[in-house]
Design a protein around this motif. Structure first.
Motif, PDB file in Angstrom:
ATOM      1  N   THR A  31       0.857  -1.184   0.000  1.00 48.39           N
ATOM      2  CA  THR A  31       0.000   0.000   0.000  1.00 48.39           C
ATOM      3  C   THR A  31       0.893   1.233   0.000  1.00 48.39           C
ATOM      4  OG1 THR A  31      -0.117  -0.225   2.416  1.00 48.39           O
ATOM      5  CG2 THR A  31      -1.995  -1.024   1.147  1.00 48.39           C
ATOM      6  N   LEU A  32       0.630   2.135  -0.914  1.00 50.62           N
ATOM      7  CA  LEU A  32       1.391   3.371  -1.034  1.00 50.62           C
ATOM      8  C   LEU A  32       0.455   4.547  -0.801  1.00 50.62           C
ATOM      9  CD1 LEU A  32       3.338   2.520  -4.326  1.00 50.62           C
ATOM     10  CD2 LEU A  32       4.097   2.128  -1.974  1.00 50.62           C
ATOM     11  N   ILE A  33       0.798   5.411   0.143  1.00 51.41           N
ATOM     12  CA  ILE A  33      -0.019   6.591   0.436  1.00 51.41           C
ATOM     13  C   ILE A  33       0.812   7.844   0.192  1.00 51.41           C
ATOM     14  CG2 ILE A  33      -1.357   7.844   2.169  1.00 51.41           C
ATOM     15  CD1 ILE A  33      -1.836   5.265   3.615  1.00 51.41           C
ATOM     16  N   TYR A  34       0.269   8.759  -0.593  1.00 49.93           N
ATOM     17  CA  TYR A  34       0.929  10.027  -0.886  1.00 49.93           C
ATOM     18  C   TYR A  34       0.007  11.174  -0.460  1.00 49.93           C
ATOM     19  CZ  TYR A  34       3.734   7.032  -3.912  1.00 49.93           C
ATOM     20  OH  TYR A  34       4.539   6.028  -4.402  1.00 49.93           O
ATOM     21  N   TYR A  35       0.569  12.182   0.143  1.00 53.52           N
ATOM     22  CA  TYR A  35      -0.242  13.357   0.426  1.00 53.52           C
ATOM     23  C   TYR A  35       0.253  14.517  -0.436  1.00 53.52           C
ATOM     24  CZ  TYR A  35       3.023  16.168   3.219  1.00 53.52           C
ATOM     25  OH  TYR A  35       4.060  16.955   3.632  1.00 53.52           O
ATOM     26  N   HIS A  36      -0.693  15.370  -0.816  1.00 56.70           N
ATOM     27  CA  HIS A  36      -0.408  16.552  -1.636  1.00 56.70           C
ATOM     28  C   HIS A  36      -0.762  17.778  -0.800  1.00 56.70           C
ATOM     29  CE1 HIS A  36      -0.030  14.398  -5.618  1.00 56.70           C
ATOM     30  NE2 HIS A  36      -0.469  13.446  -4.813  1.00 56.70           N
ATOM     31  N   PRO A  37       0.237  18.515  -0.350  1.00 57.43           N
ATOM     32  CA  PRO A  37      -0.016  19.616   0.590  1.00 57.43           C
ATOM     33  C   PRO A  37      -0.822  20.743  -0.039  1.00 57.43           C
ATOM     34  CG  PRO A  37       2.268  19.640  -0.167  1.00 57.43           C
ATOM     35  CD  PRO A  37       1.668  18.378  -0.687  1.00 57.43           C
ATOM     36  N   PHE A  86      -4.998  13.131  -0.570  1.00 59.44           N
ATOM     37  CA  PHE A  86      -4.276  11.878  -0.429  1.00 59.44           C
ATOM     38  C   PHE A  86      -4.563  10.972  -1.626  1.00 59.44           C
ATOM     39  CE2 PHE A  86      -4.693  13.405   3.883  1.00 59.44           C
ATOM     40  CZ  PHE A  86      -3.463  13.107   4.466  1.00 59.44           C
ATOM     41  N   HIS A  87      -3.539  10.225  -2.052  1.00 63.44           N
ATOM     42  CA  HIS A  87      -3.673   9.164  -3.049  1.00 63.44           C
ATOM     43  C   HIS A  87      -3.281   7.846  -2.387  1.00 63.44           C
ATOM     44  CE1 HIS A  87      -3.043  12.029  -6.748  1.00 63.44           C
ATOM     45  NE2 HIS A  87      -4.176  12.244  -6.114  1.00 63.44           N
ATOM     46  N   LEU A  88      -4.096   6.808  -2.564  1.00 63.33           N
ATOM     47  CA  LEU A  88      -3.820   5.486  -2.001  1.00 63.33           C
ATOM     48  C   LEU A  88      -3.771   4.463  -3.131  1.00 63.33           C
ATOM     49  CD1 LEU A  88      -3.583   3.383   0.302  1.00 63.33           C
ATOM     50  CD2 LEU A  88      -6.088   3.354   0.394  1.00 63.33           C
ATOM     51  N   TYR A  89      -2.642   3.753  -3.220  1.00 62.86           N
ATOM     52  CA  TYR A  89      -2.454   2.700  -4.221  1.00 62.86           C
ATOM     53  C   TYR A  89      -2.413   1.339  -3.526  1.00 62.86           C
ATOM     54  CZ  TYR A  89      -0.683   6.442  -7.320  1.00 62.86           C
ATOM     55  OH  TYR A  89      -0.531   7.587  -8.072  1.00 62.86           O
ATOM     56  N   LEU A  90      -2.974   0.331  -4.174  1.00 66.25           N
ATOM     57  CA  LEU A  90      -2.832  -1.060  -3.755  1.00 66.25           C
ATOM     58  C   LEU A  90      -2.246  -1.819  -4.940  1.00 66.25           C
ATOM     59  CD1 LEU A  90      -3.309  -3.326  -1.661  1.00 66.25           C
ATOM     60  CD2 LEU A  90      -5.586  -3.627  -2.650  1.00 66.25           C
ATOM     61  N   VAL A  91      -0.983  -2.225  -4.825  1.00 64.88           N
ATOM     62  CA  VAL A  91      -0.256  -2.774  -5.964  1.00 64.88           C
ATOM     63  C   VAL A  91       0.562  -3.998  -5.539  1.00 64.88           C
ATOM     64  CG1 VAL A  91      -0.100  -0.574  -7.180  1.00 64.88           C
ATOM     65  CG2 VAL A  91       1.685  -1.199  -5.536  1.00 64.88           C
ATOM     66  N   PRO A  92       0.950  -4.846  -6.496  1.00 67.03           N
ATOM     67  CA  PRO A  92       1.880  -5.925  -6.174  1.00 67.03           C
ATOM     68  C   PRO A  92       3.198  -5.378  -5.644  1.00 67.03           C
ATOM     69  CG  PRO A  92       0.855  -6.305  -8.317  1.00 67.03           C
ATOM     70  CD  PRO A  92       0.487  -4.910  -7.898  1.00 67.03           C
ATOM     71  N   SER A  93       3.898  -6.180  -4.851  1.00 63.93           N
ATOM     72  CA  SER A  93       5.167  -5.753  -4.241  1.00 63.93           C
ATOM     73  C   SER A  93       6.289  -5.854  -5.267  1.00 63.93           C
ATOM     74  CB  SER A  93       5.490  -6.604  -3.016  1.00 63.93           C
ATOM     75  OG  SER A  93       4.574  -6.352  -1.994  1.00 63.93           O
ATOM     76  N   GLU A 149     -13.451   1.413  -4.604  1.00 64.67           N
ATOM     77  CA  GLU A 149     -13.092   0.025  -4.914  1.00 64.67           C
ATOM     78  C   GLU A 149     -11.830  -0.019  -5.765  1.00 64.67           C
ATOM     79  OE1 GLU A 149     -15.065  -3.388  -7.680  1.00 64.67           O
ATOM     80  OE2 GLU A 149     -16.319  -2.685  -6.005  1.00 64.67           O
ATOM     81  N   LEU A 150     -10.862  -0.856  -5.368  1.00 62.67           N
ATOM     82  CA  LEU A 150      -9.628  -1.069  -6.115  1.00 62.67           C
ATOM     83  C   LEU A 150      -9.472  -2.550  -6.431  1.00 62.67           C
ATOM     84  CD1 LEU A 150      -7.094   1.173  -4.129  1.00 62.67           C
ATOM     85  CD2 LEU A 150      -8.087   1.663  -6.378  1.00 62.67           C
ATOM     86  N   LYS A 151      -9.079  -2.851  -7.647  1.00 61.14           N
ATOM     87  CA  LYS A 151      -8.795  -4.235  -8.041  1.00 61.14           C
ATOM     88  C   LYS A 151      -7.288  -4.448  -7.971  1.00 61.14           C
ATOM     89  CE  LYS A 151      -9.323  -7.554 -11.831  1.00 61.14           C
ATOM     90  NZ  LYS A 151      -9.836  -7.760 -13.218  1.00 61.14           N
ATOM     91  N   HIS A 190      -3.888   2.704 -11.133  1.00 56.84           N
ATOM     92  CA  HIS A 190      -5.122   3.123 -10.481  1.00 56.84           C
ATOM     93  C   HIS A 190      -4.874   3.446  -9.009  1.00 56.84           C
ATOM     94  CE1 HIS A 190      -7.677   0.842 -13.677  1.00 56.84           C
ATOM     95  NE2 HIS A 190      -7.187   1.969 -14.125  1.00 56.84           N
ATOM     96  N   PHE A 191      -5.594   4.431  -8.491  1.00 63.40           N
ATOM     97  CA  PHE A 191      -5.485   4.781  -7.083  1.00 63.40           C
ATOM     98  C   PHE A 191      -6.802   5.381  -6.610  1.00 63.40           C
ATOM     99  CE2 PHE A 191      -3.944   8.466  -9.496  1.00 63.40           C
ATOM    100  CZ  PHE A 191      -4.683   9.507  -8.954  1.00 63.40           C
ATOM    101  N   SER A 192      -6.995   5.388  -5.286  1.00 59.26           N
ATOM    102  CA  SER A 192      -8.136   6.068  -4.674  1.00 59.26           C
ATOM    103  C   SER A 192      -7.674   7.423  -4.160  1.00 59.26           C
ATOM    104  CB  SER A 192      -8.709   5.243  -3.511  1.00 59.26           C
ATOM    105  OG  SER A 192      -9.341   4.070  -3.991  1.00 59.26           O
ATOM    106  N   LYS A 193      -8.578   8.419  -4.255  1.00 59.22           N
ATOM    107  CA  LYS A 193      -8.245   9.784  -3.874  1.00 59.22           C
ATOM    108  C   LYS A 193      -9.277  10.297  -2.872  1.00 59.22           C
ATOM    109  CE  LYS A 193      -9.028  12.940  -7.029  1.00 59.22           C
ATOM    110  NZ  LYS A 193      -8.837  13.794  -8.233  1.00 59.22           N
ATOM    111  N   PHE A 194      -8.791  11.036  -1.865  1.00 59.14           N
ATOM    112  CA  PHE A 194      -9.719  11.707  -0.960  1.00 59.14           C
ATOM    113  C   PHE A 194      -9.070  12.976  -0.422  1.00 59.14           C
ATOM    114  CE2 PHE A 194      -7.305   8.802   1.683  1.00 59.14           C
ATOM    115  CZ  PHE A 194      -7.046   9.505   2.846  1.00 59.14           C
ATOM    116  N   TYR A 195      -9.936  13.925  -0.007  1.00 57.70           N
ATOM    117  CA  TYR A 195      -9.498  15.205   0.543  1.00 57.70           C
ATOM    118  C   TYR A 195      -9.802  15.238   2.039  1.00 57.70           C
ATOM    119  CZ  TYR A 195      -9.045  16.839  -4.275  1.00 57.70           C
ATOM    120  OH  TYR A 195      -8.680  16.992  -5.595  1.00 57.70           O
ATOM    121  N   ALA A 196      -8.900  15.861   2.814  1.00 55.98           N
ATOM    122  CA  ALA A 196      -9.045  15.860   4.268  1.00 55.98           C
ATOM    123  C   ALA A 196      -9.064  17.258   4.863  1.00 55.98           C
ATOM    124  CB  ALA A 196      -7.926  15.039   4.891  1.00 55.98           C
TER     125      ALA A 196
END
Length: 424
Positions: A206-212, A219-226, A275-277, A288-294
């Protein structure tokens, strides 16, 4: 971060467009393992192989094709931990390495009575002289737990005449060994008979990135193979948009390739998409990634990933306002083997393999007594042995933990390298 960031408008626009030999090898790998694991962070940042005499620089010779060149000055074992690619060489040799896309090659060779599953990155490798390379370790992200059969693993070579397949000499966690290699565009494929109904477990990240932003942190959240190379490519792409990766642990247990997972949070923030595949897209393709604002993020946010079909929680973390401040810090803290073991207790409990050599090392260094060693060995399952050892050593303090880390680095450098990469 380096370079200039791309604006939100540009991001939106681009997103739319867009036996003896085995024994000898183990001795060589082990002899360089501590050096490899203590220097992983420098290697990751600076594109270097780690070898018998220290770091060896990798030169980017064609940015448009992502092609690199490296010269190994002497015989020995070399590991490029940013990709997971390893070489055992008999003499000095010059390698050229480029990265390919499975989608550009595999579709032409699909056979209707077989199912193909990509198991790792695709490399285009040439060597001069070729005979100097004795073995190649090709990285893969397939978990060897459960019903996975190592006979499914194949090395696919893409040549002028089409796809040529060969069985690797052996398959280990994180890599497969190719002996007396020929050189081509190559990578790990799994061939599974049509009609076989299996869920293939893979190690994932799982990779999480924040954009200030002063008013609305994104935030961007990725679920990817290692795949260390895939992680680097995502890092580079996020860096273009001022994204800063936060330190998180990967899922402890393997996840099922092709399964769908639901992303949720405790603050009831809108997540798009929810939903992420879990699938593999070659480095360079849109991920592909999921995005949300905080908003201004004044309170902690708990993130969870749940397997959709069985509603099973597979991963969770807590994002705190202080994480953003630490993520923006330019200087990383000094590395500590003791801290590494503590922070990765659950990962090590789930992933450590044969403990015989580690237990011997710890007894030789007077960390464990004979009775304590026997207590660990008497545990009924592998994970219970791992937990017993970790708990026992943690109680003995940082010196004991440093010695455990050093032993793990020598005995299982790929596992330590993998966990270090996840925490960069």
């Amino acid at each position: 971060m380096t370079g200039n960031c791309v604006s939100e408008e540009q991001e939106s626009s681009e997103g739319q467009d867009s036996g003896d030999i085995c024994s000898e090898e183990n001795q060589i790998v082990s002899s360089y393992a501590s050096k490899v694991c203590f220097e992983i962070e420098q290697d990751y940042k600076n594109h270097q192989f780690l070898g018998p005499e220290g770091n060896v620089d990798v030169e980017l010779i064609d940015k448009s094709t992502n092609t690199y060149s490296v010269r190994f000055p002497t015989a020995g074992w070399y590991l490029w931990s940013v990709t997971g690619l390893g070489f055992l060489v008999r003499d000095a040799v010059t390698l050229t390495i480029a990265f390919g896309s499975w989608n550009q090659h595999l579709a032409l060779d699909l056979q209707h009575h077989e199912q193909w599953l990509v198991g790792g990155p695709l490399f285009d490798i040439t060597a001069e002289p070729e005979e100097a390379v004795a073995k190649i370790h090709l990285p893969h992200f397939i978990s060897l737990q459960g019903e996975v059969d190592v006979s499914w693993f194949l090395v696919a070579h893409f040549k002028n005449e089409g796809m040529v397949l060969e069985h690797p000499a052996r398959v280990e966690p994180f890599y497969a060994v190719l002996e007396k290699p020929s050189f081509s565009l190559m990578g790990i494929l799994l061939r599974i008979a049509s009609g076989t109904r299996l869920s293939i477990p893979i190690t994932s990240n799982t990779l999480i990135y924040y954009h200030p932003h002063p008013e609305d942190v994104k935030f961007h959240l990725y679920l990817v193979p290692s795949d260390a190379l895939l992680t680097k490519m995502i890092d580079d792409e996020e860096d273009r948009f001022c994204g800063v990766r936060l330190q998180t642990s990967p899922p402890v247990e393997p996840l099922n390739f092709g399964a769908r997972y639901i992303v949720s949070n405790s603050a009831h923030l809108e997540i798009i998409p929810t939903e992420l595949k879990l699938s593999y897209r070659s480095p360079g393709e849109i991920q592909h990634f999921s995005k949300f604002y905080a908003g201004q993020m004044k309170e902690p946010i708990q993130l969870e990933i749940t397997e959709k079909r069985h509603e099973t929680l597979v991963w969770k973390t807590v994002l705190k306002p202080v994480d953003i401040q630490l993520g923006a810090a330019s200087a990383p803290p000094a590395f500590s083997g003791a801290a590494f073991v503590k922070e990765n207790h659950r990962q090590l409990q789930a992933r450590m393999g044969d403990l015989k050599g580690v237990l011997d090392d710890l007894q030789d260094n007077e960390v464990l007594t004979e009775n304590e060693k026997e207590l660990v060995e008497q545990a009924k399952t592998r994970q219970s042995k791992n937990d017993s050892l970790l708990t026992m050593v943690e109680k003995k303090g940082d010196r004991a933990l440093e010695l455990l880390f050093r032993s793990l680095s020598e005995r299982d450098p790929y596992l330590v390298s993998y966990l270090r990469q996840q925490n960069l």
